[in-house]
Design an enzyme around this catalytic site. Sequence first.
Site, PDB file in Angstrom:
ATOM      1  N   LYS A 125       1.083   4.221  -3.013  1.00  0.00           N
ATOM      2  CA  LYS A 125       0.789   5.631  -2.751  1.00  0.00           C
ATOM      3  C   LYS A 125       2.019   6.511  -2.981  1.00  0.00           C
ATOM      4  O   LYS A 125       1.898   7.653  -3.444  1.00  0.00           O
ATOM      5  CB  LYS A 125       0.255   5.793  -1.331  1.00  0.00           C
ATOM      6  CG  LYS A 125      -1.108   5.142  -1.121  1.00  0.00           C
ATOM      7  CD  LYS A 125      -2.167   5.668  -2.076  1.00  0.00           C
ATOM      8  CE  LYS A 125      -3.544   5.106  -1.774  1.00  0.00           C
ATOM      9  NZ  LYS A 125      -4.589   5.651  -2.675  1.00  0.00           N
TER      10      LYS A 125
ATOM     11  N   TYR B 163       0.838  -1.212   0.000  1.00  0.00           N
ATOM     12  CA  TYR B 163       0.000   0.000   0.000  1.00  0.00           C
ATOM     13  C   TYR B 163       0.867   1.254   0.000  1.00  0.00           C
ATOM     14  O   TYR B 163       0.640   2.177  -0.792  1.00  0.00           O
ATOM     15  CB  TYR B 163      -0.918  -0.022   1.213  1.00  0.00           C
ATOM     16  CG  TYR B 163      -1.897   1.127   1.258  1.00  0.00           C
ATOM     17  CD1 TYR B 163      -3.025   1.130   0.448  1.00  0.00           C
ATOM     18  CD2 TYR B 163      -1.698   2.211   2.112  1.00  0.00           C
ATOM     19  CE1 TYR B 163      -3.924   2.186   0.482  1.00  0.00           C
ATOM     20  CE2 TYR B 163      -2.588   3.266   2.160  1.00  0.00           C
ATOM     21  CZ  TYR B 163      -3.706   3.245   1.339  1.00  0.00           C
ATOM     22  OH  TYR B 163      -4.592   4.308   1.374  1.00  0.00           O
TER      23      TYR B 163
END
Length: 215
Positions: free
Chosen positions: A124, A120
């Site tokens: 990002k 994750y």
Amino acid sequence: MGVQVVAVSRTQADLDSLVRECPGVEPVCVDLGDWEATERALGSVGPVDLLVNNAAVALLQPFLEVTKEACDTSFHVNLRAIIQVSQIVARGLIARGAPGSIVNISSQASQRAIANHSVYCSTKGAMDMLTKVMALELGPHKIRVNTVNPTVVMTPMGQANWSNPQKAKTMLDRIPLGKFAEVENVVDTILFLLSDRSSMTTGSAVPVDGGFLAT
């Protein structure tokens, strides 16, 4: 803002609920992780002047247990879909000679390491840099591109991943304001970046994090 909204989701039930709440919304049901299906579904939508890329998945695994499936799904939805949808919208803006604004929803996790968030955080972080390159290349066409980087937001996904009080405390202790974000905090920042009030802002990452990135 007086706009016509097109909402895209892979979940028909969510779209049906949204239309009941906001009858003027035009729903489009498609899995943004599927490149060909997205091209078919969005190729004829528009014209679009403002875009919010908000689709995301958060598949949390310890680094040593990260799977190929988690990598593929996360990068397809969290990064590749942004490239594709933004290309569709930007090409339409350029063809019409119209200015526009694109807001990518990133995270504080793009700039801080968080345990079990290796994939994750990576998606990002990649999104933040993609945003800067988009701003550089699309700026001459009067298209602005920015990210909003929230802390944990009390959406269903946020509640699912941070409902454990002990886990939540470890994060809250790092936030000077001592609380997670509400949806409205993020929406207000998005509306600012979409509007002409931010006409000199592009390539920026705007934290909505209660001071987390200051620590």
